[in-house]
Design a protein around this motif. Sequence first.
Motif, PDB file in Angstrom:
ATOM      1  N   ASP A 232     -86.401  22.192 -72.119  1.00 49.60           N
ATOM      2  CA  ASP A 232     -87.006  20.898 -72.412  1.00 49.60           C
ATOM      3  C   ASP A 232     -86.310  20.291 -73.637  1.00 49.60           C
ATOM      4  O   ASP A 232     -86.080  20.985 -74.624  1.00 49.60           O
TER       5      ASP A 232
ATOM      6  N   ASN B 107     -93.822  28.636 -72.114  1.00 50.55           N
ATOM      7  CA  ASN B 107     -94.300  27.593 -73.029  1.00 50.55           C
ATOM      8  C   ASN B 107     -95.803  27.696 -73.205  1.00 50.55           C
ATOM      9  O   ASN B 107     -96.501  28.311 -72.398  1.00 50.55           O
TER      10      ASN B 107
ATOM     11  N   ASN C  48     -90.754  24.503 -73.001  1.00 52.87           N
ATOM     12  CA  ASN C  48     -89.832  25.414 -72.339  1.00 52.87           C
ATOM     13  C   ASN C  48     -88.427  25.275 -72.947  1.00 52.87           C
ATOM     14  O   ASN C  48     -88.063  24.193 -73.427  1.00 52.87           O
TER      15      ASN C  48
ATOM     16  N   ARG D  32     -90.497  28.750 -60.845  1.00 52.35           N
ATOM     17  CA  ARG D  32     -89.882  27.680 -60.068  1.00 52.35           C
ATOM     18  C   ARG D  32     -88.643  28.214 -59.376  1.00 52.35           C
ATOM     19  O   ARG D  32     -88.014  29.160 -59.852  1.00 52.35           O
TER      20      ARG D  32
ATOM     21  N   GLU E  64     -91.047  29.778 -66.451  1.00 54.16           N
ATOM     22  CA  GLU E  64     -91.217  28.828 -67.543  1.00 54.16           C
ATOM     23  C   GLU E  64     -91.959  29.556 -68.663  1.00 54.16           C
ATOM     24  O   GLU E  64     -92.876  30.346 -68.408  1.00 54.16           O
TER      25      GLU E  64
END
Length: 866
Positions: A105, A61, A102, A124, A59
């Motif tokens: 998103d 962000n 991200n 993840r 990710e």
Amino acid sequence: MKNIKTKSTSLLAMSVVALTFISCKPFEKPFDPDKKGWTLVFSDEFDGQYIDDNKWAFEVNCWGGGNNEAQCYTDRPENAYVEDGVLTIKAIREAYTGPVYNPDDPRYDPSNMNTKSFTSARLRSVSPVEYIDGQPAQFNFENDWKYGRFEIRAKLPSGQGTWPAIWMLPTDWEFGGWAMSGEIDIMEAVNLKSTYVDEETGETKVENRVHGTLHYGRAWPGNVYSGVEYDFGDERINPSDDFHIYSIEWEEGAIRWFVDNHHYATQTQEGWYTHYKDENGVWRSSEMTPAPFNQNFHLIMNLAMGGNWAANVNEGGIDPAINEAELLIDYVRVYQCEKDETGVACGSKGKEGSYTLESGVVEPELPIAADFNADPLVIFDGQLAANWQMAKWDDADGGDEYAIRDGLIDLKFDQTGVMYLYGDQGNTFDATPYGGGEYRFKIRWVDGDATGLKVGFSNTAGSFAHVVLDQQYFGMKGAEGWTDVVIPVSDMLLNAPGFDLTSVDISGKFEQVGGSQLNIQIKDLQMSKGEYVPIETDAYGYELELLTETIGSGFDAYLYHGYGEASTDSLTIIEGVMSGQHNGGGNISIGSTSGHIDLSAFAQGQLNFELRIASFGSAADVLVKMDGGWPNVGDVALSETPTGMPTNNEWHSYSVNVADFVANNNRLDGSGNFELSHVINPFVIEAFGGGDLHVDVRNVTLTRPLHLLSTEFAAGFDGFLYHGYNEPWTDTLTISNGVMNGTHSGGGNISIGSSGAAVDLSSLANADIAFDLRIVNQGSASDVLIKIDSGWPNLGDVALSETSQSMPIDSNWVSYAIPVSQFVANNNRLDGSGVLNLSSVINAFVVEAFGGGDLEVEVRNVRYQF
């Protein structure tokens, strides 16, 4: 992937449900998957040289995880790498700027950036199918599971502010946004090896606890959680000193937690629930089924820093000595039950009493409907309507509590908490028909020493329409009876200029004012209809004269006596100088002659004045204030300003940001919340410490900037392209993300001008034109002119080469601030016949190639500022 609020308020509001804990030493017996019938379906032993992108995705962000965390997550090898069979996730103290959200998103915008003080990584168990910068990402969710045993061997970081987590989120969010579809926390820990005070014994201990938790219920902030702490017992055993195995067994209807194969906690479907809408929009309950923990979940591993949990417990904040912290993962293994897809047949049930059976959270009643066309609109009549739910924003002390019982809402505040009625899943309603009506409820003051209650409603932009009720207003009967409260909605809107009534999401917001505690009860909450006429917030132009040669129109000078010798107090105005003397706590001020006025348009402006002290007396300092009625006062001490305190009988010039008054909300007792939309006295002079003071002031004005271009053009203005004499079909003008790009050939220009009639900018004569500019292609132009245009030949221009910043080079952005007076002085230097008329400006900002050449230029943040 749906818009979710990941891990928001995770374990912050500790009063939602008590977290039990168990204290045991690790159990060393190894796990035998074959004995129980488990089959290995996924593993990563981290034996290679790189992180396997068929198993993990980064990710990227700078959001802060929904918890105000201090890190940006990156995909850099500095923050996550494999070495010697171990995955290292490293947090590094460094200023870093990156996208807020991200790439996958829905809110992702590559121009929406944020800066954090740490970097770290969050992985993840998905792999990217496509990951193109600036475009929504696509992921392969093959690495997700429903039911199984999840085992991670890890060594955790230590230090105040560290927050490692190994957890799971749903892949498809079948029941709705967080936490309706659930969250499984396999292991979380905060601030290992820092100290904390045991609430039961009062003993100071070394932090060595880890946590296993479930999140479920409704969408944030109606989410709830329940979980168990695992205390390693012996303070000499700390999970940051060595590797330990953190596991869960997840089967249909139950989840069990393990540390080093020691079973320490279980939660079952009897203790969790979810409320969701079916395909017809009807609210349903999981009703003792495995939902929401009966869908596919994927794994997440990350190291956060600070945030609403870690920074608010133990020793507080982030240890300034921490420059790096590491979460080490030896392996990740996922097993599923070979002979039973529900996992029940393979589970380690454990002996009763050897682990904590967490009872979970009592399920509330389902939301009920409301008629948004009704008059009145019923919000609460013993039960919450319209899918609203009760929630709170605690101040991390865990002392705030709310309950809906016996047909009333019971609110117990501790220090500075906020309680509110929130639209589930962010649902909003259009309150425009109620904007001119009344907000009414019954209330009784049960207990507490608070000075009052702030009450109102909010919209999705975060604006809070409210009033402040003091104890005398509604507490005369105390706990013995109820008081009817009727508030014109227009009074609430006075404290929220520009409030958007079409998107109300919080229908009732209640906040303690002053004191340490407050217990109130509310019932029969509703809003009646009425036409609302918005207040004009832009009535004073860009400069409001409070005192020049005389007091400004609509204002007067006032003398407020203190507790000293009132007979010696005096106030005079002679030739534009206001001379005031007060003794023992009084003040002199310039105030409105018509009560409260709305000065919210000056929120980014300055209060300007000249001042000299004739006699300082015993005062420790001099306060300048803006006053909306006690306790709504903002103040700034002269000693805090760049100019500082003046010496006796010498004039000094001051320019104080209005935002400083708003930020310094009545610092004497902290109970005020200064609102610019509700000002009585915009200029107050007072001796700090209650001493005597004799002071002279003159030239008191309020000024504010004119933002021609921020994220978009200002109201009443637009971008224009003027063609030159050469190939106008190649000229272009675009605006994207607040940047205006213009190309013109042969004598044309680009400008920001009035979209209607000429505008009066004469009050900005002492301002600067500020802007950012970069040259994409200078062509044959020898210079670049900036102009203000009141119609040919009435122009004023300044060449960039004449400024202190000079011409930009190499396509770099350069920030400029050019006095408007310089444009007035340079009246159309091409033939000298023009006279720039600021009272009738057509184009307030013009960019043009000098010498008639071609030019491509970009500008942003264009404003007139003082």
